[in-house]
Scaffold this motif. Structure first.
Motif, PDB file in Angstrom:
ATOM      1  N   SER A 167      -0.792 -11.032 -15.092  1.00  0.00           N
ATOM      2  CA  SER A 167      -1.765 -10.996 -16.193  1.00  0.00           C
ATOM      3  C   SER A 167      -1.065 -11.245 -17.523  1.00  0.00           C
ATOM      4  O   SER A 167      -1.619 -11.873 -18.435  1.00  0.00           O
ATOM      5  N   ILE A 168       0.188 -10.787 -17.631  1.00  0.00           N
ATOM      6  CA  ILE A 168       0.980 -11.049 -18.850  1.00  0.00           C
ATOM      7  C   ILE A 168       1.290 -12.542 -18.944  1.00  0.00           C
ATOM      8  O   ILE A 168       1.153 -13.159 -20.010  1.00  0.00           O
ATOM      9  N   LEU A 169       1.674 -13.134 -17.819  1.00  0.00           N
ATOM     10  CA  LEU A 169       1.940 -14.578 -17.785  1.00  0.00           C
ATOM     11  C   LEU A 169       0.688 -15.354 -18.193  1.00  0.00           C
ATOM     12  O   LEU A 169       0.744 -16.281 -19.017  1.00  0.00           O
ATOM     13  N   GLU A 170      -0.440 -14.938 -17.643  1.00  0.00           N
ATOM     14  CA  GLU A 170      -1.708 -15.614 -17.912  1.00  0.00           C
ATOM     15  C   GLU A 170      -2.052 -15.546 -19.412  1.00  0.00           C
ATOM     16  O   GLU A 170      -2.498 -16.532 -20.006  1.00  0.00           O
ATOM     17  N   ALA A 171      -1.826 -14.380 -20.009  1.00  0.00           N
ATOM     18  CA  ALA A 171      -2.130 -14.215 -21.440  1.00  0.00           C
ATOM     19  C   ALA A 171      -1.214 -15.086 -22.286  1.00  0.00           C
ATOM     20  O   ALA A 171      -1.640 -15.646 -23.305  1.00  0.00           O
ATOM     21  N   HIS A 172       0.053 -15.209 -21.865  1.00  0.00           N
ATOM     22  CA  HIS A 172       0.963 -16.113 -22.586  1.00  0.00           C
ATOM     23  C   HIS A 172       0.444 -17.551 -22.512  1.00  0.00           C
ATOM     24  O   HIS A 172       0.411 -18.257 -23.520  1.00  0.00           O
ATOM     25  N   GLN A 173       0.059 -17.949 -21.314  1.00  0.00           N
ATOM     26  CA  GLN A 173      -0.437 -19.320 -21.129  1.00  0.00           C
ATOM     27  C   GLN A 173      -1.668 -19.559 -21.993  1.00  0.00           C
ATOM     28  O   GLN A 173      -1.793 -20.586 -22.647  1.00  0.00           O
ATOM     29  N   GLN A 175      -2.522 -18.243 -24.738  1.00  0.00           N
ATOM     30  CA  GLN A 175      -2.235 -18.293 -26.179  1.00  0.00           C
ATOM     31  C   GLN A 175      -1.175 -19.343 -26.522  1.00  0.00           C
ATOM     32  O   GLN A 175      -0.677 -19.378 -27.651  1.00  0.00           O
ATOM     33  N   GLY A 176      -0.778 -20.127 -25.532  1.00  0.00           N
ATOM     34  CA  GLY A 176       0.217 -21.175 -25.778  1.00  0.00           C
ATOM     35  C   GLY A 176       1.598 -20.617 -26.065  1.00  0.00           C
ATOM     36  O   GLY A 176       2.420 -21.260 -26.716  1.00  0.00           O
ATOM     37  N   LEU A 177       1.861 -19.417 -25.595  1.00  0.00           N
ATOM     38  CA  LEU A 177       3.174 -18.786 -25.815  1.00  0.00           C
ATOM     39  C   LEU A 177       4.089 -19.049 -24.623  1.00  0.00           C
ATOM     40  O   LEU A 177       3.613 -19.208 -23.494  1.00  0.00           O
TER      41      LEU A 177
END
Ligand code: FMN
Length: 183
Positions: A167-173, A175-177
């Motif tokens: 879920s952390i990876l997904e949130a980075h993706q 937000q383009g982070l």
């Protein structure tokens, strides 16, 4: 999010852990496979690799598989007969991570006990050429406990670990982070 859960399991413990992690992943695009039957890694965002301790390390097949992973988010999980919260247990996980960390983003890891197979128990209970048996009363006590693992709690903790990290990876993706290794 496309996730592959690939595992190696001789006597079924790591397989149960892999199945528990896989079942809990809230993604439609997910695959569960043994390392031997793993599909092409192309198109997967994340690869979760499970293995058992083979003389303190992932087996050769697992090591080969880990070396084929490039440019992914990678998590590792492992089972072992000895206590997981020791250098032996941490080393087992670290050896897997070391094979992928240069070229991939590390999602995290999980390690727990796993039952010794009946064949291994028989071997350790049979006297060697010197007449000694590995099955000391102390080892028998330890093996009785590890025989219960992976427990439903182990499986739930592993599943939570990777669900959260994905879920952390997904949130980075989203937000383009850039997701950086959790080491
Ligand atoms: C050949 C062999 C080597 C093993 N080496 C270790 C070891 O170095 N340390 C350990 O704690 N357990 C060791 N084990 C025990 C297994 O790693 C452990 O029982 C594991 O949970 C089995 O997983 P599986 O049920 O998925 O096959 C070994 C087992 C086998 C068969």
């Amino acid at each position: 999010m496309r996730v592959l859960v690939a595992y190696s399991s001789l006597s079924g413990g790591t397989k149960r852990l892999a199945e528990g992690i896989f079942t809990s992943l809230p993604y439609e695009e997910k695959t569960l496979a043994t390392i031997q039957e793993a599909p092409s890694l192309e198109g997967y965002d994340a690869i979760l690799v499970g293995y058992w301790a083979n003389q303190g390390a992932p087996g050769q097949d697992v090591q080969q598989f880990l070396k084929t992973i490039h440019g992914k988010a990678v998590g590792v999980f492992a089972t072992l007969a000895y206590h997981p919260d020791t250098n032996h247990g941490w080393g087992l996980v670290q050896k897997g991570i070391d094979l992928v960390k240069e070229d991939n983003a590390i999602l995290g890891s999980f390690v727990c006990n796993g039952a010794l197979s009946p064949a291994m128990l028989k071997k350790w209970r049979t006297p060697g050429p010197d007449g000694k048996v590995a099955a000391t009363p102390e080892n028998e006590i330890r093996w009785k406990v590890s025989a219960l693992h992976p427990t439903p709690v182990d499986i739930a903790m592993a599943a939570e670990r990777f669900r959260e990290r994905l879920s952390i990876l997904e949130a980075h993706q989203a937000q383009g982070l850039t997701f950086k290794s959790i080491l």
